[in-house]
Design a protein around this motif. Structure first.
Motif, PDB file in Angstrom:
ATOM      1  N   VAL B  98      28.730  22.929 -11.592  1.00 29.54           N
ATOM      2  CA  VAL B  98      28.349  21.837 -10.699  1.00 29.54           C
ATOM      3  C   VAL B  98      28.330  20.516 -11.467  1.00 29.54           C
ATOM      4  CG1 VAL B  98      26.429  20.883  -9.374  1.00 29.54           C
ATOM      5  CG2 VAL B  98      27.053  23.288  -9.107  1.00 29.54           C
ATOM      6  N   ALA B  99      27.668  20.518 -12.640  1.00 27.96           N
ATOM      7  CA  ALA B  99      27.557  19.283 -13.414  1.00 27.96           C
ATOM      8  C   ALA B  99      28.934  18.760 -13.826  1.00 27.96           C
ATOM      9  CB  ALA B  99      26.689  19.515 -14.650  1.00 27.96           C
ATOM     10  N   GLU B 100      29.826  19.675 -14.239  1.00 32.99           N
ATOM     11  CA  GLU B 100      31.175  19.245 -14.645  1.00 32.99           C
ATOM     12  C   GLU B 100      31.925  18.647 -13.465  1.00 32.99           C
ATOM     13  OE1 GLU B 100      32.441  22.132 -18.337  1.00 32.99           O
ATOM     14  OE2 GLU B 100      32.453  22.994 -16.339  1.00 32.99           O
ATOM     15  N   ASN B 101      31.759  19.261 -12.300  1.00 29.92           N
ATOM     16  CA  ASN B 101      32.416  18.733 -11.104  1.00 29.92           C
ATOM     17  C   ASN B 101      31.896  17.346 -10.743  1.00 29.92           C
ATOM     18  OD1 ASN B 101      34.372  20.454  -9.309  1.00 29.92           O
ATOM     19  ND2 ASN B 101      33.071  21.875 -10.405  1.00 29.92           N
ATOM     20  N   VAL B 102      30.594  17.175 -10.874  1.00 30.00           N
ATOM     21  CA  VAL B 102      30.014  15.872 -10.571  1.00 30.00           C
ATOM     22  C   VAL B 102      30.552  14.831 -11.556  1.00 30.00           C
ATOM     23  CG1 VAL B 102      27.868  14.563 -10.561  1.00 30.00           C
ATOM     24  CG2 VAL B 102      27.961  16.788  -9.462  1.00 30.00           C
ATOM     25  N   ALA B 103      30.575  15.203 -12.837  1.00 28.11           N
ATOM     26  CA  ALA B 103      31.046  14.262 -13.857  1.00 28.11           C
ATOM     27  C   ALA B 103      32.493  13.842 -13.589  1.00 28.11           C
ATOM     28  CB  ALA B 103      30.932  14.890 -15.246  1.00 28.11           C
ATOM     29  N   LEU B 104      33.323  14.806 -13.138  1.00 31.89           N
ATOM     30  CA  LEU B 104      34.732  14.487 -12.897  1.00 31.89           C
ATOM     31  C   LEU B 104      34.899  13.492 -11.756  1.00 31.89           C
ATOM     32  CD1 LEU B 104      36.333  17.984 -13.327  1.00 31.89           C
ATOM     33  CD2 LEU B 104      37.017  15.939 -14.545  1.00 31.89           C
ATOM     34  N   GLY B 105      33.978  13.545 -10.794  1.00 24.06           N
ATOM     35  CA  GLY B 105      34.112  12.660  -9.643  1.00 24.06           C
ATOM     36  C   GLY B 105      33.461  11.313  -9.847  1.00 24.06           C
ATOM     37  N   MET B 106      32.913  11.084 -11.043  1.00 24.05           N
ATOM     38  CA  MET B 106      32.277   9.794 -11.302  1.00 24.05           C
ATOM     39  C   MET B 106      33.111   9.025 -12.309  1.00 24.05           C
ATOM     40  SD  MET B 106      28.357  11.113 -11.645  1.00 24.05           S
ATOM     41  CE  MET B 106      27.622   9.525 -11.961  1.00 24.05           C
ATOM     42  N   ASN B 107      32.969   7.701 -12.289  1.00 31.55           N
ATOM     43  CA  ASN B 107      33.651   6.922 -13.309  1.00 31.55           C
ATOM     44  C   ASN B 107      32.950   7.129 -14.650  1.00 31.55           C
ATOM     45  OD1 ASN B 107      35.330   6.105 -11.339  1.00 31.55           O
ATOM     46  ND2 ASN B 107      34.614   3.978 -11.281  1.00 31.55           N
ATOM     47  N   LYS B 108      33.748   7.045 -15.697  1.00 31.44           N
ATOM     48  CA  LYS B 108      33.267   7.339 -17.037  1.00 31.44           C
ATOM     49  C   LYS B 108      31.980   6.576 -17.363  1.00 31.44           C
ATOM     50  CE  LYS B 108      35.351   7.624 -21.616  1.00 31.44           C
ATOM     51  NZ  LYS B 108      36.505   7.143 -22.389  1.00 31.44           N
ATOM     52  N   GLU B 109      31.961   5.292 -17.023  1.00 28.86           N
ATOM     53  CA  GLU B 109      30.808   4.455 -17.378  1.00 28.86           C
ATOM     54  C   GLU B 109      29.560   4.905 -16.621  1.00 28.86           C
ATOM     55  OE1 GLU B 109      33.368   2.622 -15.272  1.00 28.86           O
ATOM     56  OE2 GLU B 109      34.500   3.503 -16.922  1.00 28.86           O
ATOM     57  N   ALA B 110      29.769   5.504 -15.431  1.00 27.47           N
ATOM     58  CA  ALA B 110      28.635   5.827 -14.577  1.00 27.47           C
ATOM     59  C   ALA B 110      27.946   7.126 -14.997  1.00 27.47           C
ATOM     60  CB  ALA B 110      29.088   5.925 -13.123  1.00 27.47           C
ATOM     61  N   VAL B 111      28.629   7.950 -15.814  1.00 23.82           N
ATOM     62  CA  VAL B 111      28.034   9.221 -16.211  1.00 23.82           C
ATOM     63  C   VAL B 111      26.966   8.954 -17.267  1.00 23.82           C
ATOM     64  CG1 VAL B 111      28.455  11.484 -17.202  1.00 23.82           C
ATOM     65  CG2 VAL B 111      30.169  10.439 -15.734  1.00 23.82           C
ATOM     66  N   GLY B 112      25.724   9.237 -16.930  1.00 26.13           N
ATOM     67  CA  GLY B 112      24.629   8.939 -17.842  1.00 26.13           C
ATOM     68  C   GLY B 112      24.400  10.050 -18.849  1.00 26.13           C
ATOM     69  N   GLU B 113      23.374   9.863 -19.683  1.00 28.25           N
ATOM     70  CA  GLU B 113      23.041  10.826 -20.731  1.00 28.25           C
ATOM     71  C   GLU B 113      22.598  12.149 -20.124  1.00 28.25           C
ATOM     72  OE1 GLU B 113      22.679  11.012 -24.309  1.00 28.25           O
ATOM     73  OE2 GLU B 113      24.360   9.648 -23.959  1.00 28.25           O
ATOM     74  N   ASN B 114      21.684  12.040 -19.162  1.00 27.93           N
ATOM     75  CA  ASN B 114      21.011  13.231 -18.665  1.00 27.93           C
ATOM     76  C   ASN B 114      21.516  13.627 -17.286  1.00 27.93           C
ATOM     77  OD1 ASN B 114      19.239  15.050 -19.658  1.00 27.93           O
ATOM     78  ND2 ASN B 114      17.708  13.463 -20.110  1.00 27.93           N
ATOM     79  N   LEU B 115      22.785  13.977 -17.203  1.00 30.78           N
ATOM     80  CA  LEU B 115      23.403  14.207 -15.905  1.00 30.78           C
ATOM     81  C   LEU B 115      22.713  15.337 -15.148  1.00 30.78           C
ATOM     82  CD1 LEU B 115      25.617  13.249 -14.067  1.00 30.78           C
ATOM     83  CD2 LEU B 115      27.148  14.899 -15.107  1.00 30.78           C
ATOM     84  N   ASP B 116      22.418  16.433 -15.869  1.00 30.38           N
ATOM     85  CA  ASP B 116      21.786  17.577 -15.205  1.00 30.38           C
ATOM     86  C   ASP B 116      20.490  17.147 -14.508  1.00 30.38           C
ATOM     87  OD1 ASP B 116      23.833  18.901 -16.330  1.00 30.38           O
ATOM     88  OD2 ASP B 116      22.631  20.526 -17.182  1.00 30.38           O
TER      89      ASP B 116
END
Lengths: 306, 507
Positions: B98-116
């Motif tokens: 789930v987390a990897e899928n979310v990260a892929l759909g976000m822009n690089k800059e928007a992915v924060g440290e604590n995604l989970d």
């Protein structure tokens, strides 16, 4: 004791070309492309590496030339399959035949020539440790490079965003496209990396293992590399293991022949192939696990809309 | 005017070879507004939202977002502006978490440290709980949609585009989704909502733009319209709906007893002791949330996967060991869920695709030689009878829009007048008028004495056409009950896995 070390060193030398070819193809397949042309890219790397080293006297130039030759072949494959949408299986087979032919033509002038083998790097102090020293710390630079590559690819695939994108493209290229990733771009880069690896793997044969140029000297190693990728379930660490398994059986059967054991030499020569196939079948027996690990888009053509 | 408008588009035109998908389309969305986009298949809705999301580029026209000119070259630019999209066919990766899928759909800059942690917080504050470490392949369809929505929410969207979000959800899940959407709207996020379900649009949306043939043909306040009046705006004429039927049932044609089957697919569902019968003249509807064994049941029934011989009987004959062709020869036809690649060969022409399933029923084969004239004639018959919009019977299957290809495949099977028809998702992605046509032809087929099994996620459809009704959940099938003896709420509970003893009490 010396003999054991000799055998183990022999295994490392036999396995290294496979490590290169397999890790390159692993990245390509993780991106969803099936390149059956590894054999062709390896043999092109072998002749390019040998010819350039022979003519210039520089190993570095030879290895770079080999990587370049492999990359050019991969680029050709990429343009045909990713841009012009040619069938991947047919194109891969054609690339193998093409590579073997070109290499034979180019190698005509170098037939029977030989170079000095690449010198080993003896890591200061560490290489003086008995047994472990000669085994781990006294190899040519390409052996170290191959190990670094495996670790690097594993890190890249599992820990970096670019690696995640590459896996995503291999898993579902339509979704990757919809989110906005360049499927063809990612695959092209993976292919070029795979081509460079296969080229260096080929050069290892002609520059270190023999070191001379012989026609068809890859002798099916490209196909073994392909099998290793599947056997490894697309995991870099397992690919390393698979390459060393094949290399190990190859060297050990040679020594068994040397001891004059009463088994036909032909049968022993078959052993590495048989062992690899048997292991492959046993490992991939679990249908569900095999499906889970395989990149879902492997070998499927991608038609993007814009 | 500008400060009351979040997105304003005007004159958007997009041409594909042979089709004008969007013809000078224009409308605007206010901040916090839930705006519906409705229209028939091929009206140009998907093309339009793809342009807004930067997947496609318009040939002409302009867009303004938040008062400034807006022309995203790619989805990442759209996301940077605050536009999020939930796709009809989810853009998810099954073998990733789930987390990897979310990260892929976000822009690089928007992915924060604590995604989970972020995923857990956002998903819970909107009532859509998610575990970031699970693999997508192990999630239900409803949960997958949550992943898509949470992925958008993490980027603080100002406009959320939703393409057919409820077609795969249970009634309860739809309610949760609507609550989330209303919460978003109250926070000032606008929503562009595409759906064929006009009743839902009436409940949810503030305004609706109606598209027909790539043009805007009207705008309305859906709360003041009826589903019928919106549908008639879409088709530009009167809508004929099928009437519920009370047929006389004949002999059992398809009998299934104690059918169990383990799935080969790592994310598949095992069928668990399924028993039911379909009689001549009966339409048995099977409801269920996607991924509860529908595809597996279909594969076993039509012979793509074999079962114990006695578990499946056609007209009393055990057929569990026979292949799909042999079952076809006994009068069983089928429409699978996947149109391209399963229902039709994408690169073959329409008439060539008729040969695949109709070759023996329509006498296209003579001592192993195909009679192409018959196949072409049959192709033409389907295109005429089912009003398939295609350049001709020589067009390849993949060139048709989803709804039109569906009409073709359904037509191909129905016109073979089978005695048993197994049909999955008969009107998935098909517009109201075409859906009504398909429903009527299914009823006519049943009236002629065929036994029909309809497996669908669209409850309204099943309530409308089926004589009896069952629910599949985790590979188990509830006991069939007469339609009408059970309420939508009870069905929703069955779909969620509350099992068939509840159904018995109702009977």
């Amino acid at each position: 004791m010396d003999l054991t070390i000799l055998i183990l060193q022999g295994i490392i030398v036999a396995a290294t070309p496979l490590v290169f070819a397999a890790i390159g193809e692993l990245v390509v397949e993780r991106a969803g492309v099936l390149n059956l042309g590894i054999e062709g890219m390896m043999i092109l790397g072998a002749i390019a590496g040998f010819a350039v080293t022979y003519d210039t006297g520089s190993f570095l130039a030879g290895v770079i030339a080999a990587a370049f030759a492999g990359a050019i072949a991969a680029l050709l494959f990429g343009v045909l399959t990713q841009v012009l949408m040619a069938n991947q299986v047919a194109t891969g087979l054609a690339l193998t035949i093409f590579g073997l032919g070109i290499a034979a033509l180019w190698g005509q002038a170098y037939s029977g020539a030989s170079t000095d083998a690449l010198d080993a790097i003896h890591i200061y102090l560490l290489s003086d440790i008995p047994i472990i020293g000669p085994l781990l710390f006294s190899h040519d630079p390409l052996v170290y490079l191959s190990i670094i590559l495996v670790v690097g690819v594993s890190w890249f695939l599992n820990k970096t965003r670019a690696g995640l994108i590459l896996r995503a493209v291999g898993d579902n290229h339509d979704a990757a496209h919809a989110i906005g990733y360049s499927v063809v771009g990612v695959r092209m880069m993976a292919l070029i990396f795979g081509g460079m690896c296969a080229g260096i793997g080929g050069a290892y044969l002609s520059l270190v293992q023999t070191p001379l140029w012989v026609e068809n000297m890859t002798a099916g190693r490209g196909w073994i590399a392909l099998a290793i990728v599947v056997f490894a379930a697309w995991r870099p660490g397992w690919a390393l293991l698979g390459a060393y398994l094949f290399g190990g059986v190859t060297v050990i059967q040679l020594h068994i022949q040397g001891f004059g054991v009463d088994i036909d030499a032909q049968l022993l020569s078959m052993l590495p192939y048989i062992v690899t196939i048997v292991v492959l079948v046993v490992i991939s027996r679990d249908k569900i696990r095999a499906k889970l690990n395989a990149p879902a888009c492997l070998g499927k053509p991608f038609f993007g809309s814009s | 005017m500008i400060e009351h408008t979040l997105l304003h588009i005007s004159g958007i035109t997009k041409r594909f070879p042979g089709v004008l998908a969007n013809d000078r389309v224009g409308f605007s969305i206010a901040p916090g507004e839930i705006h519906a986009l409705v229209g028939e298949n091929g009206a140009g809705k998907s093309t339009l939202v793809k342009i807004i999301y930067g997947v496609m580029h318009p040939d002409a026209g302009e867009m303004h977002f938040g008062g400034a000119p807006y022309a995203p070259a790619r989805p990442s630019e759209a996301r940077a502006h605050g536009v999020g999209m939930v796709f009809q066919h989810f853009s998810l990766f099954e073998s990733l978490s789930v987390a990897e899928n979310v990260a892929l759909g976000m822009n690089k800059e928007a992915v924060g440290e604590n995604l989970d942690q972020q995923i857990i917080e956002v998903s819970e504050s909107y009532g859509l709980p998610l575990d970031p470490t699970r693999l997508i392949g192990s999630l239900s369809v409803g949960e997958r949609q949550r992943v898509e929505i949470v992925r958008c929410l993490l980027q603080n969207p100002r406009l959320l585009i939703m393409d057919e979000p409820t077609s795969v959800l249970t009634p309860q899940e739809v309610e949760i989704l609507f609550k989330t959407l209303r919460q978003l709207s109250s926070e000032g996020c606008s929503i562009l909502y595409i759906s064929h379900k006009l009743d839902e649009i009436r409940v949810l949306c503030d305004r609706a733009t109606v598209l027909r043939g790539g043009k805007v043909v009207g705008e309305c306040d859906p709360t003041r319209e009826t589903a019928r009046s919106i549908a008639e705006m879409m088709i530009g004429g009167a809508l004929e709906l099928p009437e519920p039927q009370k047929p006389d049932l004949g002999e059992e044609r398809l009998t299934v007893t104690g059918l169990s089957k383990e799935s080969d697919d790592p994310f598949g569902v095992n069928l668990d002791k399924i028993s039911f019968a379909v009689r001549a003249g009966e339409i048995l509807g099977v409801a269920g949330v996607a991924g509860n064994g529908q595809v597996e049941l279909m594969e076993v029934l039509i012979g793509e996967v074999l079962s114990d011989n006695d578990t499946i009987k056609i007209d009393g004959m055990a057929v569990g060991h026979t292949n799909p062709t042999q079952r076809r020869e006994r009068g069983m036809c089928s429409v699978p869920e996947e149109r391209l690649g399963h229902g039709a060969v994408p690169d073959m022409s329409l008439w060539e695709n008729t040969i695949l399933s109709a070759r023996s029923h329509k006498g296209m084969e003579n001592n192993g030689i195909l009679d192409l004239g018959v196949a072409q004639g049959f192709g033409r018959e389907i295109v005429d009878e089912f009003d398939v919009k295609a350049a001709g019977i020589a067009s390849v299957a993949s060139s048709l829009s989803g709804g039109n290809l569906q009409k073709f495949i359904v037509g191909r099977e129905i016109l073979q007048t089978p005695t048993i028809l197994i049909i999955l998702q008969p009107t998935w992605g098909v517009d109201a008028a075409a859906a009504a046509d398909i429903h009527r032809s299914l009823q006519d087929l049943a009236k002629g004495g065929a036994a029909i099994l309809v497996i669908s996620q669209d409850l309204d459809e099943l309530m409308l056409i089926s004589t009896n009704f069952a629910v599949i959940s985790e590979g188990k099938l509830s006991d069939p009950l007469p339609t009408g003896s059970i309420s939508i709420e009870e069905i929703g509970l069955l779909m969620g896995g509350v099992h068939s003893s509840a159904g018995k009490e109702v009977a």
